[in-house]
Design a protein around this motif. Structure first.
Motif, short mmCIF file in Angstrom:
data_model
loop_
_atom_site.label_atom_id
_atom_site.label_comp_id
_atom_site.label_asym_id
_atom_site.label_seq_id
_atom_site.Cartn_x
_atom_site.Cartn_y
_atom_site.Cartn_z
N ALA A 55 0.84 -1.20 0.00
CA ALA A 55 0.00 0.00 0.00
C ALA A 55 0.87 1.25 0.00
O ALA A 55 1.98 1.26 0.54
N VAL A 56 0.37 2.31 -0.63
CA VAL A 56 1.10 3.58 -0.70
C VAL A 56 0.16 4.70 -0.24
O VAL A 56 -0.79 5.02 -0.93
N PRO A 57 0.40 5.35 0.90
CA PRO A 57 1.44 4.99 1.89
C PRO A 57 1.05 3.73 2.65
O PRO A 57 -0.12 3.35 2.69
N PRO A 58 2.05 3.06 3.27
CA PRO A 58 1.76 1.84 4.03
C PRO A 58 0.80 2.10 5.19
O PRO A 58 0.65 3.23 5.64
N VAL A 59 0.17 1.02 5.64
CA VAL A 59 -0.85 1.12 6.70
C VAL A 59 -0.52 0.16 7.84
O VAL A 59 -0.14 -0.98 7.60
N ILE A 60 -0.66 0.65 9.07
CA ILE A 60 -0.56 -0.20 10.26
C ILE A 60 -1.99 -0.53 10.68
O ILE A 60 -2.78 0.36 10.96
N HIS A 61 -2.32 -1.82 10.73
CA HIS A 61 -3.70 -2.21 11.00
C HIS A 61 -4.13 -1.83 12.41
O HIS A 61 -5.21 -1.30 12.63
N ARG A 62 -3.31 -2.17 13.39
CA ARG A 62 -3.48 -1.73 14.77
C ARG A 62 -4.49 -2.55 15.58
O ARG A 62 -4.59 -2.37 16.80
N ASP A 63 -5.26 -3.42 14.95
CA ASP A 63 -6.22 -4.23 15.72
C ASP A 63 -6.35 -5.62 15.12
O ASP A 63 -7.46 -6.14 14.93
N LEU A 64 -5.21 -6.25 14.82
CA LEU A 64 -5.23 -7.61 14.30
C LEU A 64 -5.59 -8.58 15.42
O LEU A 64 -4.99 -8.56 16.50
N LYS A 65 -6.58 -9.41 15.16
CA LYS A 65 -7.02 -10.43 16.12
C LYS A 65 -7.84 -11.46 15.37
O LYS A 65 -8.30 -11.22 14.24
N SER A 66 -8.05 -12.61 15.98
CA SER A 66 -8.77 -13.68 15.29
C SER A 66 -10.20 -13.28 14.94
O SER A 66 -10.75 -13.75 13.95
N ALA A 67 -10.80 -12.39 15.73
CA ALA A 67 -12.17 -11.94 15.44
C ALA A 67 -12.22 -11.05 14.20
O ALA A 67 -13.28 -10.90 13.59
N ASN A 68 -11.09 -10.47 13.82
CA ASN A 68 -11.04 -9.61 12.63
C ASN A 68 -10.46 -10.31 11.40
O ASN A 68 -10.11 -9.67 10.42
N ILE A 69 -10.36 -11.63 11.48
CA ILE A 69 -9.98 -12.44 10.32
C ILE A 69 -11.22 -13.19 9.87
O ILE A 69 -11.76 -14.02 10.60
N LEU A 70 -11.71 -12.87 8.67
CA LEU A 70 -12.94 -13.48 8.17
C LEU A 70 -12.63 -14.46 7.05
O LEU A 70 -11.64 -14.30 6.33
N LEU A 71 -13.50 -15.46 6.91
CA LEU A 71 -13.27 -16.53 5.93
C LEU A 71 -14.44 -16.65 4.97
O LEU A 71 -15.60 -16.64 5.39
N ASP A 72 -14.11 -16.78 3.68
CA ASP A 72 -15.16 -16.89 2.67
C ASP A 72 -15.59 -18.34 2.51
O ASP A 72 -15.20 -19.22 3.28
N ASN A 73 -16.40 -18.60 1.49
CA ASN A 73 -16.95 -19.95 1.33
C ASN A 73 -15.89 -20.97 0.92
O ASN A 73 -16.12 -22.17 1.01
N SER A 74 -14.72 -20.49 0.49
CA SER A 74 -13.62 -21.40 0.15
C SER A 74 -12.60 -21.50 1.27
O SER A 74 -11.50 -22.02 1.07
N MET A 75 -12.94 -20.96 2.44
CA MET A 75 -12.06 -20.96 3.61
C MET A 75 -10.78 -20.16 3.37
O MET A 75 -9.74 -20.45 3.96
N ARG A 76 -10.87 -19.15 2.50
CA ARG A 76 -9.74 -18.25 2.32
C ARG A 76 -9.91 -17.05 3.24
O ARG A 76 -11.00 -16.47 3.32
N ALA A 77 -8.84 -16.69 3.92
CA ALA A 77 -8.91 -15.67 4.96
C ALA A 77 -8.70 -14.26 4.41
O ALA A 77 -7.92 -14.05 3.49
N LYS A 78 -9.43 -13.30 5.02
CA LYS A 78 -9.30 -11.89 4.66
C LYS A 78 -9.25 -11.06 5.94
O LYS A 78 -10.00 -11.32 6.88
#
Length: 420
Positions: A238-261
């Protein structure tokens, strides 16, 4: 002689004053012209809209991580303004253009997803996907047949207003297959609404701690790789880069193919905040201790949070259940990480791969942020683990084939001797 000197002094003073006046007029004239040209351009592009919808649609997410040049061209208009400067502007055209999300006429937008439909739908929703400081997240089916997640800002949410602004600004310019896609937003009649692509398998946290579905080791390894790619795009693409600041398992979502976002960018900050004093934000159990003690936010704070998520994938122990204490005890125990391995994985995984993942997760949790690996290094390690796993069945199959050929050769040789 004195009179001549006084005249010269007066002339110089008047000249300086006149020069300063002219400079000020030129400066304010240029600023006025830029504002006038921007408003003229916005007016010529069409009617203002309260709900821009992204052109790439609901189920697609363009990946610009492979091309820094593309990212620069996408965000060159973003770099020149403060992230929230547009919010004080009354022009909705300005709001839409600054967020980076395309504008359309209200008639066209209404044909896809009207403000009235969202407001009516949210009052009648029975399926609640989640609840946070922002407000409630609902599941909805739009008139187009697309299933979406609708996040509605609570009217009494003070923190949510700022998070809403951040989400629109950042997700207007961030596009990657491992980031949740913002489909559209609404600012109308006191409502603040965000519309996201629907992730049918929910959050990683729910799958690890409350879901009926069991995650295999293969799935966990792929999830770890997907998360690392999403963070790598934020930090390095990303330009400029981004610090997420709240990475946690609750903020990792999975689609119907079990790919994480990676999702929820309400607390995110741009690179300008790297190493700067910043108000403490995040979720207990995932916050970098160095960030807590110094209030200095860095990209390595995200690395620490990701290390916690990696250990969650290995152990299925939540940070609120003393995960760090278990990790510390495992480091001193003879069995190491094997002793706190998720019971679902026992005898259902390659323990050597688990140990390799635990090693890089340990490095992510290093007390000194400078000694933690970059997200690119973490991603490479996870990819190597995964690639070895994919190639192992092939090598094992070749080995078995060679053994079979050797056995056939020995049998043929014995038969030949007997016949002789």
């Amino acid at each position: 002689m004195n009179l001549q000197a006084e005249l010269i002094t007066i002339g110089i003073t008047a000249g300086l004053a006149l020069g300063i006046l002219i400079s000020c007029l030129v400066f304010f004239g240029i600023r006025w012209y830029k504002k006038w040209s921007n408003s003229t351009r916005s007016a010529s592009e069409g009617t203002s809209t309260t709900l821009p919808i992204r052109t790439n649609g609901l189920d697609t997410s363009t990946d610009f991580s492979a091309s820094i040049t593309s990212s620069i061209s996408m965000s060159e208009n973003v770099k020149s303004y403060s992230p929230f400067s547009w919010w004080s502007c009354q022009s909705k055209d300005h709001f839409a253009s600054q967020s980076g999300i395309p504008k359309y006429s209200y008639k066209y937008v209404r044909s896809l997803l009207s403000t009235r439909e969202i407001q009516r739908a949210t009052q009648n929703f029975t399926t609640t996907l989640g609840q946070g400081s922002f407000g409630t997240v609902y599941k909805a089916t739009m008139a187009t047949g697309e299933v979406v997640a609708v996040k509605v800002l609570a009217t009494d949410s003070k923190q949510g207003e700022k998070e809403f602004q951040t989400e629109v600004v950042l997700l207007g310019r961030l596009h990657h297959r491992n980031l949740v896609n913002l489909v559209g937003y609404c600012v109308d009649k006191g409502q603040r609404i965000l519309v996201y692509q629907f992730m049918s398998n929910g959050s990683l946290g729910n799958l690890l701690y409350g879901g009926e579905k069991k995650l295999s080791w293969d799935e966990r390894l792929q999830i770890a790789l997907d998360i690392s790619h999403g963070i790598q795009y934020l930090h390095e693409g990303a330009v400029p880069p981004v610090i997420h600041r709240d990475l946690k398992s609750a903020n990792i979502l999975l689609d119907n193919s079990m790919r994480a976002k990676v999702a929820d960018f309400g607390l995110s900050k741009e690179e300008a905040f790297d190493g700067q004093n910043c108000g403490l934000k995040g979720t207990y159990g995932y916050i970098d201790p160095a960030y807590v003690s110094t209030s200095k936010l860095t990209m390595k704070s995200d690395i620490y949070s990701f290390g916690i998520i990696l250990f969650e994938l290995i152990t299925a122990i939540h940070p609120h259940q003393n995960l760090l204490e278990y990790i510390g005890l495992a480091a001193m125990d003879h069995d190491g990480i094997d002793g706190i391995l998720d019971k679902q994985l026992v005898e259902n995984c390659d323990i050597e791969e688990v140990r390799q993942l635990a090693i890089i997760a340990h490095k992510c949790l290093h007390k000194s942020p400078k000694k933690r690996p970059s997200i690119g290094e973490v991603s490479q390690v996870i990819l190597r683990i995964k690639n070895r796993r994919q190639h192992r069945p092939l090598s094992r199959g070749l080995s078995q084939l060679e053994d079979q050929n050797d056995e056939l050769s020995r049998t043929a040789s014995m038969n030949h001797k007997q016949s002789g």
